[in-house]
Design an enzyme around this catalytic site. Structure first.
Site: not given
Ligand SMILES: Cc1ncc(COP(=O)(O)O)c(C=O)c1O
Ligand SMILES: Cc1ncc(COP(=O)(O)O)c(C=O)c1O
Lengths: 377, 384
Positions: A71-72, A151, A179, A199, A201, A237, A325
């Site tokens: 969410g953030t 929230n 929320q 979000s 979770h 990814t 938080c």
């Molecule tokens: C050298 C390198 N840096 C960054 C990334 C990006 O990582 P991620 O897939 O966790 O975003 C990758 C792979 O995709 C990579 O091979």
């Molecule tokens: C209204 C609201 N916005 C944003 C968030 C942030 O979401 P997340 O924890 O997935 O980053 C929350 C919860 O923490 C929330 O209650």
């Protein structure tokens, strides 16, 4: 002693079906959806399917859903992405004083970059007045960001009306529905919403996954740069298992929405009925009518939030002060502050929030434990 | 099935998956919550942070958990650029970085920063003296990857770190996403200020990574909100993913030596099997070059499009890639290979084979035989 978890607004347990849906993607379905070979391509299809499910849950098109890390990030991306992409249009953004910090602190950051932000006040129920929004719109206003449901106190905003207003005035409308999703009907078309954050979770999905709906045609700058994932709008990814879990959780939440709402409504009333029976001194914070049933924020005048939470924890009741938080810090909540509540209500507020697994027996038991603690003083 | 695409993503280790599932179902609290379910999660998070820090030889307070390598790279580059923009607007990087560094630099150029993209030698290696030459009073950041994801070239990180030790106001970021678990990594000793890792590249779960931020380095946060991760990365922490990543880190760290030796052997065997074939050309480091990563081999079959070979191998249930996965839809030849001076035709026919410690010599032999069968056939078809 049975532990009773009444902090589902902070986070929720992963639904067993969700975890089950995820696990194959950590095993023989672990390909990278961006890979050219079949092993990767077959999970590409899975991500597409999940995207369609999330889109359906908010009445959007699949191409309008961007997966994020939560969410953030979705809130950050909506605000920073739209403001930076529309600099030619203006530098003004309208929000409210009771937004989650993911929105509020991002607004402050934008201010540090030279953008201008209007923080609208709320009434004592936590509601933003639609007229205030109308009045705050300037020729250089680019977007309005007002959360769907708060929230901390559960108050719902006039989303449909603000959406209509925004549309009439040619301003983008973002709403943080983190929320509200799974509790309220979230229909981006009917409510004229241009951008919407959710979000996983918070609805019994995994942590670290969420999405931003961005209406087709919206100018939004990419925020995390790199590979071509998410049509270049969000690089990295794809977290396939997480996305699958998110979609499963969203589906479950939407399919059971009505019955869960009724259940939470019952739990709320029951809790208050127990307190009434036991002559507990309490006041409900929030709106008497326009609230989300899973959140019950009450003040117990004469008590102090921090001490209460500790006693509740010892008594096996998990609750919260404001948002998770900031509970680490235990400052007075900016939401209650903005609602202009009297001091004794400010310092004694507790948020109870219901969710999957909470039974009537549990909640009655919790209410009784709470009553004993409050009445003992 | 033979999976030789471990640089794209790896199979999470079963113990890692188990840890993920256990935490997700039993310890679901929000680490910021005051109650003891929250406390339990906070404790798990602390433990994971300590494990991650130990594996890198740094302090727990220097670890910031993120959603992956891409986010870590964005957070490092934009974080330094925005925080220190009043001090300077020049960034040095290489021309062979991963898209998440390269595209972020392109974005920063649009915002008014100037970026120097250093060339490499014909093996894909940045020359430390080029870094030295590019430095100016205005340079706030140098970002060079540890192991190139397409060629497997190991960059002279220690030497660059040594050069930069004379420039305390220039931060050094290293994208070590392809290096961790394959080669030794000592950010503290090598003068590294910021370092990115991604869990799914070392048998952790996807959606999880970290950024090492040396104490004292000031960074403008990329994702703003509740103030988690010391204010450097907001958002509810993905505790199950983080615990799983820490577990994977420990496993890879403990077996680094033997995994390294094993993959090095696989690499040598593969090169020995392929090089005698006259239609096969090795790209990047040679067989015995000291700066070759043990897990990546890049070869070309000039005249034959890589995709065609890839799909032919796929029919044999052998999975490889043409380049870094996130840009594989793009039909242009790899930017990285071209930057390393490899000509277009050869770049278009390049295949990347990438190992994990679970691959075997027998698999390598099957692969060589498959190439011997597929490529000459394709060559015949292409000629008519
Ligand atoms: C050298 C390198 N840096 C960054 C990334 C990006 O990582 P991620 O897939 O966790 O975003 C990758 C792979 O995709 C990579 O091979
Ligand atoms: C209204 C609201 N916005 C944003 C968030 C942030 O979401 P997340 O924890 O997935 O980053 C929350 C919860 O923490 C929330 O209650």
């Amino acid at each position: 002693m049975q532990e009773i978890y009444l902090d589902h607004a902070a986070t929720t347990p992963v639904h067993p079906e969700v975890l089950e849906a995820m696990l194959p993607y950590y095993r023989d379905m672990h390909g990278n959806p961006s890979s050219m070979h079949r092993f990767g391509q077959r999970v590409r299809h899975t991500v597409d399917e999940a995207r369609s499910i999330i889109a359906r849950c908010v009445n959007a098109e699949p191409g309008e859903i961007i997966f994020t890390s939560g969410g953030t990030e979705a809130d950050n991306m909506a605000l920073i992405g739209v403001m930076t992409a529309n600099r030619d249009k203006g530098k003004h953004l309208i929000t409210s004083q009771i937004e989650h910090h993911a929105v509020l602190h991002t607004c402050e950051y934008l201010e540090s970059l030279g953008y201008e932000v209007t923080y609208l006040p709320v009434d004592e129920t936590g509601r933003v007045a639609v007229e205030d929004v109308a009045q705050a719109i300037r020729p250089d206003t680019v977007m309005i960001s007002i959360m769907f449901g708060n929230n901390e106190v559960g108050t719902l905003q006039h989303i449909g009306k603000i959406g209509k207003l925004a549309k009439e005035r040619g301003v983008y409308f973002h709403t943080d529905a983190v929320q509200a999703f799974g509790i309220e009907e979230v229909d981006v078309k009917r409510l004229h919403v241009d951008l919407l954050s959710i979000s996983a979770h918070k609805v019994n999905g995994p942590k670290g996954v969420g999405s931003l709906y961005a209406r087709r045609g919206i100018k939004i700058a990419s925020y995390i740069h790199g590979g071509n994932q998410e049509k270049k709008r969000r690089a990295g990814t794809e977290n396939v298992a997480g996305i699958v879990g998110f979609a499963r959780a969203a589906e479950l939440a939407i399919n059971t929405r009505e019955e869960r709402r009724a259940h939470y409504e019952k739990l709320r009333r029951m809790m208050m009925a127990v307190w009434d029976e036991q002559s507990v001194d309490y006041v409900v914070n929030g709106h008497p009518k326009f609230y989300m049933p899973h959140i019950l924020n009450v003040s117990f005048p004469g008590t102090k939030t921090e001490a209460m939470l500790m006693k509740l924890d010892i008594a096996g009741v998990a609750a919260a002060s404001g948002s998770a938080c900031m509970s680490g810090s235990l400052e007075i909540s900016h939401v209650l502050r903005a609602m202009n509540l009297p001091e004794d209500r400010l310092i004694s507020a507790i948020r109870f929030s219901f969710g999957y697994g909470n039974t009537e027996e549990q909640v009655r038991e919790a209410a009784e434990r709470i009553a004993r603690i409050v009445n003992k003083g | 099935m033979i999976y030789f695409d471990n640089s794209a993503t790896t199979l999470p280790h079963p113990d890692v998956v188990k840890a993920f599932g256990d935490v997700a179902s039993q310890f679901f609290g929000n680490p910021s919550s005051l109650h003891h379910l929250g406390g339990k999660s906070a404790q798990l998070l602390d433990q994971a942070r300590k494990v991650a820090a130990d594996c890198l030889g740094v302090q727990p307070g220097e670890i910031v958990f993120t959603s992956g390598g891409t986010e870590s790279n964005n957070a490092a580059l934009k974080g330094v650029a925005i925080q220190h923009r009043s001090r300077g607007k020049h960034i040095i990087t290489s021309s062979i970085e991963h898209a998440s560094v390269y595209e972020t630099c392109k974005q920063l150029e649009e915002l008014g920063y100037s970026v120097t993209y250093l060339p490499t030698d014909d093996k894909g290696r940045v020359r430390p003296e080029d870094v030295q030459r590019a430095l100016s009073d205005d340079t706030i950041l140098v970002s060079v990857m540890y192991v190139n994801s397409e060629l497997g070239t190991v960059q002279p990180i220690e030497e660059i770190g040594r050069i930069l030790s004379a420039y305390p106001k220039t931060y050094f970021h290293v994208d070590a996403v392809q290096g961790f678990g394959k080669l030794p990594l000592m950010p503290g000793k090598w003068g590294i200020d910021l370092l990115s890792l991604s869990a799914h590249k070392f048998h952790g779960v996807r959606g999880c990574g970290l950024l090492y931020v040396r104490r004292g380095v000031m960074l403008s946060p990329l994702i703003i909100g509740g103030g988690q991760e010391g204010g450097l990365r907001s958002g509810t922490e993905n505790v199950p993913g983080i615990v799983a990543m820490a577990k994977a880190m420990r496993m890879q760290h403990e077996r680094l030596q033997e995994n390294h030796e094993h993959m090095k052997k696989l690499r040598a065997r593969l090169i020995d099997g392929l090089l005698p074939l006259e239609y096969c050309k090795l790209n990047g480091p040679g067989k015995d070059d000291a700066y070759a990563a043990p897990h990546i081999v890049n070869v070309s079959f000039p005249g034959i499009k890589a995709e065609v070979v890839l799909h032919a191998l796929e029919k044999e249930e052998i999975y490889v890639s043409t380049r870094s996965a996130c840009s594989s839809k793009n039909s242009k030849p790899s930017r990285v290979l071209l930057a390393a001076g490899i000509d277009e035709e050869r770049a278009r026919s390049a295949l990347r084979i990438s190992f994990s410690p679970d691959n075997t010599e027998a698999e390598v032999d099957v692969f060589i035989r498959a190439i011997q069968k597929i490529v000459p056939n394709l060559a015949k078809i292409m000629r008519v």
